[in-house]
Design a protein around this motif. Structure first.
Motif, short mmCIF file in Angstrom:
data_model
loop_
_atom_site.label_atom_id
_atom_site.label_comp_id
_atom_site.label_asym_id
_atom_site.label_seq_id
_atom_site.Cartn_x
_atom_site.Cartn_y
_atom_site.Cartn_z
N GLU A 169 -7.43 2.44 7.05
CA GLU A 169 -8.22 1.61 6.14
C GLU A 169 -8.72 2.42 4.94
O GLU A 169 -8.71 1.95 3.80
N GLN A 170 -9.18 3.65 5.21
CA GLN A 170 -9.69 4.49 4.14
C GLN A 170 -8.58 4.88 3.17
O GLN A 170 -8.76 4.85 1.94
N LEU A 171 -7.44 5.22 3.70
CA LEU A 171 -6.31 5.59 2.85
C LEU A 171 -5.87 4.42 1.98
O LEU A 171 -5.58 4.59 0.80
N LEU A 172 -5.82 3.23 2.57
CA LEU A 172 -5.43 2.05 1.80
C LEU A 172 -6.48 1.73 0.72
O LEU A 172 -6.12 1.27 -0.37
N ALA A 173 -7.74 1.99 1.02
CA ALA A 173 -8.79 1.77 0.03
C ALA A 173 -8.66 2.74 -1.13
O ALA A 173 -8.96 2.40 -2.29
N TRP A 174 -8.20 3.94 -0.85
CA TRP A 174 -8.02 4.95 -1.89
C TRP A 174 -6.77 4.71 -2.74
O TRP A 174 -6.72 5.11 -3.91
N LEU A 175 -5.76 4.09 -2.14
CA LEU A 175 -4.44 4.03 -2.76
C LEU A 175 -4.43 3.49 -4.20
O LEU A 175 -3.79 4.10 -5.07
N PRO A 176 -5.11 2.37 -4.50
CA PRO A 176 -4.98 1.82 -5.86
C PRO A 176 -5.45 2.76 -6.97
O PRO A 176 -4.97 2.66 -8.10
N ASN A 177 -6.39 3.64 -6.67
CA ASN A 177 -6.94 4.53 -7.69
C ASN A 177 -6.70 6.00 -7.35
O ASN A 177 -7.47 6.87 -7.77
N ALA A 178 -5.62 6.27 -6.61
CA ALA A 178 -5.37 7.63 -6.16
C ALA A 178 -4.84 8.55 -7.24
O ALA A 178 -4.88 9.78 -7.10
N GLY A 179 -4.31 7.99 -8.32
CA GLY A 179 -3.81 8.82 -9.42
C GLY A 179 -2.70 9.75 -8.98
O GLY A 179 -1.76 9.35 -8.29
N GLU A 180 -2.82 11.03 -9.33
CA GLU A 180 -1.79 12.00 -9.01
C GLU A 180 -1.69 12.27 -7.51
O GLU A 180 -0.70 12.84 -7.04
N LEU A 181 -2.69 11.87 -6.75
CA LEU A 181 -2.67 12.05 -5.30
C LEU A 181 -2.01 10.88 -4.58
O LEU A 181 -1.91 10.88 -3.35
N GLU A 182 -1.55 9.88 -5.33
CA GLU A 182 -0.95 8.69 -4.71
C GLU A 182 0.20 9.02 -3.76
O GLU A 182 0.24 8.48 -2.64
N PRO A 183 1.16 9.88 -4.13
CA PRO A 183 2.24 10.18 -3.19
C PRO A 183 1.73 10.77 -1.87
O PRO A 183 2.28 10.49 -0.81
N GLU A 184 0.67 11.57 -1.94
CA GLU A 184 0.14 12.17 -0.72
C GLU A 184 -0.57 11.13 0.14
O GLU A 184 -0.52 11.20 1.37
N VAL A 185 -1.22 10.17 -0.49
CA VAL A 185 -1.83 9.08 0.27
C VAL A 185 -0.73 8.27 0.96
O VAL A 185 -0.85 7.92 2.14
N LEU A 186 0.34 7.98 0.25
CA LEU A 186 1.46 7.24 0.84
C LEU A 186 2.05 7.99 2.01
O LEU A 186 2.36 7.41 3.06
N GLU A 187 2.23 9.30 1.84
CA GLU A 187 2.77 10.11 2.93
C GLU A 187 1.85 10.10 4.14
O GLU A 187 2.30 10.02 5.28
N ALA A 188 0.53 10.18 3.89
CA ALA A 188 -0.43 10.18 4.99
C ALA A 188 -0.43 8.85 5.75
O ALA A 188 -0.76 8.80 6.93
N LEU A 189 -0.03 7.78 5.07
CA LEU A 189 0.04 6.46 5.71
C LEU A 189 1.27 6.32 6.59
O LEU A 189 1.45 5.28 7.25
N GLY A 190 2.12 7.35 6.62
CA GLY A 190 3.40 7.26 7.31
C GLY A 190 3.33 6.77 8.74
O GLY A 190 4.16 5.97 9.18
N CYS A 191 2.34 7.24 9.50
CA CYS A 191 2.31 6.87 10.92
C CYS A 191 1.89 5.42 11.14
O CYS A 191 1.96 4.92 12.26
N TRP A 192 1.45 4.75 10.08
CA TRP A 192 1.10 3.33 10.18
C TRP A 192 2.13 2.47 9.45
O TRP A 192 1.83 1.37 8.98
N GLY A 193 3.34 2.96 9.34
CA GLY A 193 4.37 2.28 8.56
C GLY A 193 4.57 0.83 8.93
O GLY A 193 4.84 -0.01 8.07
N ASN A 194 4.44 0.49 10.22
CA ASN A 194 4.64 -0.89 10.65
C ASN A 194 3.53 -1.82 10.17
O ASN A 194 3.71 -3.04 10.15
#
Length: 261
Positions: A95-120
């Protein structure tokens, strides 16, 4: 939320950071508690040391969330906290990662990668956006997320999402895409993999595609390998192709018959 973060008493000096780094190296004999890790993390300047502390915090598992979330509130989005959230496997971390995602800026790819284990659980539009982004890190993170949906999607849908990546100008992206596709065996997928096999392909791409067909190991994938023999004869790919054909133990008799026909 059970535990509050103790107040930060100031940044660590270089000598204190060096001592902390040595302490982490003695983790089994002298581990740090969750409270110590959460108190020290905001006081560290060295990026590598901060990542190491965050990894130790996240590796404590779901129970670490009560220490990580207050840091997220006080520190905001940081690379170490993204790492900690990505490996603690708590639903609130997602939930925290998804909340950060829209305004993650240059860290967006790392947020996406961190979300990997919740891919489903990730909305497919987030995955599509990552795959459409021009950056390599975005596309690789999108492929990681797509891995969890790979089996639940129709082959045509997987190819719709990945075909632009097969045509990427970066070997890393194409190779990662092929490795995702090799988990399937539909005719259209086999054709897409075969289409990447050429002596003129990007470095490593053709070899990866040949390995993918070999790993699939079906009669249909063997047929694709055989169909490439004349095209690749006398090229640097001839030997890798023959190696994959020889590795098809289940279909060896059929392959030998087809070659000698």
């Amino acid at each position: 939320m059970g535990t509050a973060v103790a107040s930060v008493s100031g940044l660590l000096s270089p000598l204190e950071e060096a001592a902390l780094s040595e302490r982490l190296g003695r983790w089994r004999r002298q581990p740090l508690s969750l409270e110590e890790l959460s108190n020290l993390l905001p006081r560290v300047c060295d990026p590598s040391l901060a990542l190491s502390l965050a990894e130790r915090l996240g590796m404590a598992g779901p129970e670490a969330i009560d220490w990580i979330l207050p840091l997220c509130q006080s520190q905001g989005i940081t690379r170490p906290l993204i790492r900690a959230l990505g490996i603690c496997h708590h639903p609130q971390a997602c939930e925290q990662l998804l909340a950060w995602l829209p305004n993650a800026g240059e860290l967006e790819p790392e947020v996406l990668e961190a979300l990997g284990c919740w891919g489903n659980l990730i909305d497919i539009t987030i995955i599509e956006d990552a795959l459409r982004a021009p950056g390599q890190s975005h596309r690789l993170a999108g492929l990681t997320l797509l891995t969890f949906r790979n089996r639940s999607l129709e082959a045509s849908e997987v190819l719709r999402l990945t075909t632009p990546l097969l045509e990427d100008f970066r070997s890393e992206v194409v190779i990662a895409t092929i490795k995702l596709l090799q988990r399937r065996n539909e005719p259209v997928v086999l054709e897409a993999i075969s289409s990447r096999i050429s002596p003129d392909a990007l470095p490593g791409v053709a070899e990866t595609a040949l390995q993918a067909l070999g790993c699939i190991g079906s009669l249909e994938s063997c047929q694709h390998l055989l169909a490439l023999r004349s095209q690749l004869a006398g090229t640097v790919l001839e030997e890798p192709l023959e190696r994959q054909l020889k590795a098809q133990i289940r279909h060896r008799a059929w392959i030998e018959q087809a070659i000698n026909a």
